[in-house]
Design an enzyme around this catalytic site. Structure first.
Site, short mmCIF file in Angstrom:
data_model
loop_
_atom_site.label_atom_id
_atom_site.label_comp_id
_atom_site.label_asym_id
_atom_site.label_seq_id
_atom_site.Cartn_x
_atom_site.Cartn_y
_atom_site.Cartn_z
CG PHE A 92 -1.96 1.17 1.05
CD1 PHE A 92 -2.68 1.29 -0.03
CD2 PHE A 92 -1.85 2.27 2.06
CE1 PHE A 92 -3.83 2.17 0.02
CE2 PHE A 92 -3.01 3.16 2.04
CZ PHE A 92 -3.73 3.19 0.79
CE1 TYR A 93 6.44 5.15 0.81
CE2 TYR A 93 7.44 3.02 0.02
CZ TYR A 93 7.63 4.55 0.20
OH TYR A 93 8.60 5.32 0.02
CB ALA A 94 4.33 0.68 -3.73
CB THR B 219 0.18 6.10 -0.82
OG1 THR B 219 1.49 5.65 -0.32
CG2 THR B 219 -0.78 5.32 -0.12
CE LYS B 220 6.58 8.32 -1.14
NZ LYS B 220 6.73 9.76 -1.21
#
Length: 336
Positions: free
Chosen positions: A152-154, A156-157
């Protein structure tokens, strides 16, 4: 000299960027909220070094506070924006996804809206090699991959890249996204491998090696990341002269928008990286082999040919040198 807004100025990369800009004679407005994701005392120590300069102005707010972000732009009128503030960490995004929406999505929207209103000459923002996700064609190219993130981090990026493109298209704001590859070095983050491995080895505790140690990373020394950021920030994005709407290229656009990788282009096996840490410490590690973690990828390797063409710069710090610089800093900072 330029006036530059650096968000995340108390963070690992943001601190180094701000310090570099100050050494060049620029004025820096440093924005950070010093959240508790990791030890705020480390962030305060970084800030203390920056505040030694009379050309550094601290603004302690959260990006989600849109009115305060607008006030900073209105009061300081930065020539350029280097947006590095974010909720980082692949694994933590499985536990607290809302934190990533708040900081990485809502926070970035505050920056884009302020840029729309006050029109700095260039907005540079941090993306990540994590956006490549399932892409297995090495080296990883900005012109091909980035559509299948696995954390999910990726995600958002990747959303940041799409948001930035829309604002570049609609409002002609020059925007450049930089995909960083496994940054390490002095003043690094405690949640990253180099910091955790060093701490564990010195304490005589096991080092956790995920995917049974069968990982490959394009470890990139922080000074090389900073050099790339600063050079790119001085070259505002422009529309591509060769744009073809029937052969879409995700790294360029008819809008003033670009995407660049910044990596060492020298993929290193995790076990080799660990050996460099052991060598720098003069102490062997206790190895604890573990399975692959959700959201991780097995390998990264940056194609940096575009960065070299645009800036004339190629990251090249050897891992042994970079690791030693971190270990020297760690021993000094923690008095080990």
């Amino acid at each position: 000299m330029a006036s530059v807004l650096v968000t995340g100025s108390a963070g690992f990369i943001g601190f180094h960027v701000a310090e570099r800009l100050l050494s060049m004679g620029d004025s820096v407005i440093g924005l950070d909220n010093l959240n508790g994701y990791y030890d705020p005392a480390l962030k305060e120590a970084r800030l203390a070094r920056l505040k030694a300069s009379d050309r550094f102005i601290e603004e302690r707010i959260s990006l989600e506070e849109r009115d305060k972000v607008f006030s900073i732009f209105e009061r300081h009128k930065p020539d350029r924006v280097i947006h590095l503030a974010a909720q980082a960490g692949v694994r933590y995004s499985l536990e607290a996804p809302q934190a990533y929406v708040d900081s990485n999505i809502t926070g970035f929207l505050s920056i884009l809206e302020a840029a729309r209103a006050f029109k700095p000459e260039h907005v540079v923002f941090a993306s990540t090699s994590s956006v490549y996700g399932l892409d297995g064609a090495m080296p990883l190219s900005e012109h091909r991959g980035g559509n299948h993130p696995v954390s999910f981090y990726a995600a958002t990026k990747k959303a940041n890249e799409a948001m930035a493109h829309s604002y570049a298209h609609l409002f002609r704001i020059p925007v450049t996204g930089l995909r960083f590859f496994t940054v390490y070095g002095p003043w690094g983050r405690p949640d990253m491998a180099l910091f955790k491995f060093t701490k564990a080895i010195l304490a005589g505790e096991p080092v956790d090696l995920y995917n049974n140690g069968d990982m490959v990373r394009d470890f990139t020394f922080v000074d090389d990341i900073v050099e790339g950021i600063v050079r790119i920030s001085q070259k505002p994005a422009a529309p591509s002269e060769n744009w073809d709407a029937e052969a879409l290229d995700p790294a360029v656009s008819s809008a003033p928008y670009r995407i660049f990788n910044i990596g060492n282009s020298q993929p290193i096996q995790l076990m080799v990286y660990l050996e460099a840490i052991e060598k720098a410490l003069g102490t062997p590690a206790i190895r604890n082999f573990m399975p692959m973690q959700p959201g991780d990828v097995a390998a990264t390797w940056a194609d940096t040919s575009d960065l070299q063409v645009e800036t004339g710069f190629k990251p090249a710090t050897p891992v042994d040198d970079g690791v030693k610089a971190f270990v020297d800093w760690y021993r000094s900072y923690y008095e080990v």
